[in-house]
Motif scaffolding. Structure first.
Motif, mmCIF file in Angstrom:
data_model
loop_
_atom_site.group_PDB
_atom_site.id
_atom_site.type_symbol
_atom_site.label_atom_id
_atom_site.label_comp_id
_atom_site.label_asym_id
_atom_site.label_seq_id
_atom_site.Cartn_x
_atom_site.Cartn_y
_atom_site.Cartn_z
ATOM 1 N N GLU A 152 0.633 -1.176 0.012
ATOM 2 C CA GLU A 152 0.023 0.003 -0.181
ATOM 3 C C GLU A 152 0.933 1.282 0.044
ATOM 4 O O GLU A 152 0.553 2.236 -0.937
ATOM 5 C CB GLU A 152 -0.974 -0.060 1.189
ATOM 6 N N HIS A 207 -9.010 0.594 1.637
ATOM 7 C CA HIS A 207 -8.803 1.837 2.520
ATOM 8 C C HIS A 207 -9.891 2.805 2.212
ATOM 9 O O HIS A 207 -10.307 3.440 3.026
ATOM 10 C CB HIS A 207 -7.417 2.293 2.223
ATOM 11 N N GLU A 233 -6.844 1.478 8.761
ATOM 12 C CA GLU A 233 -5.731 0.890 9.054
ATOM 13 C C GLU A 233 -5.687 -0.503 9.573
ATOM 14 O O GLU A 233 -4.979 -1.653 9.075
ATOM 15 C CB GLU A 233 -4.407 1.402 9.370
ATOM 16 N N GLU A 271 -8.814 -2.591 7.329
ATOM 17 C CA GLU A 271 -8.607 -3.117 5.922
ATOM 18 C C GLU A 271 -7.707 -4.342 5.456
ATOM 19 O O GLU A 271 -7.920 -5.023 4.658
ATOM 20 C CB GLU A 271 -7.786 -2.018 5.123
#
Ligand code: FE2
Length: 129
Positions: free
Chosen positions: A6, A72, A94, A97
């Motif tokens: 990510e 997200h 955070e 996800e």
């Protein structure tokens, strides 16, 4: 692993490249650990990691990073509807996800769409909080 992919995608979209030092700063993880993880991701075919030239995502790495970014964004969009503060949203997203399944994410997306399309419904939900 998800957090790395990510973050790498985020850095590439922001700056055009991802360096271990920036990943380390953004994730709050030592540069040595980041370098180890980049080697692992490289051996799994998710990134191409060259010591002095930065890191790029392979097609598979990009696909996974996009899916994480999508989770997200959907979760953030949903929680923002209820006026939760940004710091809390970021922290919760955070965590969530990594765990949320595809069917549950589809539900959250559908509910977010419905609430966005119907301010009265949103208001009535918000009044219950
Ligand atoms: Fe995230």
């Amino acid at each position: 692993m998800d957090d790395y992919l990510e973050q790498i995608l985020h850095l590439i979209e922001e700056k055009g490249y991802a360096r271990a030092i920036d990943i380390s700063k953004n994730l709050g993880i030592s540069q040595a650990s980041v370098t180890n993880m980049l080697r692992r991701l490289d051996s799994e075919g998710l990134v191409l990691h060259e010591k002095y030239r930065g890191t790029v995502l392979t097609e598979e790495g990009r696909r996974i990073a996009r899916a994480i970014t999508d989770r997200h964004e959907t979760l953030t969009r949903f929680l923002r509807l209820f006026g939760i503060d940004e710091k809390t949203i970021y922290h919760d997203v955070e965590g969530m996800e990594h765990h949320v399944s595809r069917p549950t994410l589809d539900v959250i997306r559908a509910v977010a769409d419905a609430l966005e399309a119907d301010p009265k419904l949103l208001e009535s939900v918000r009044r219950r909080l």
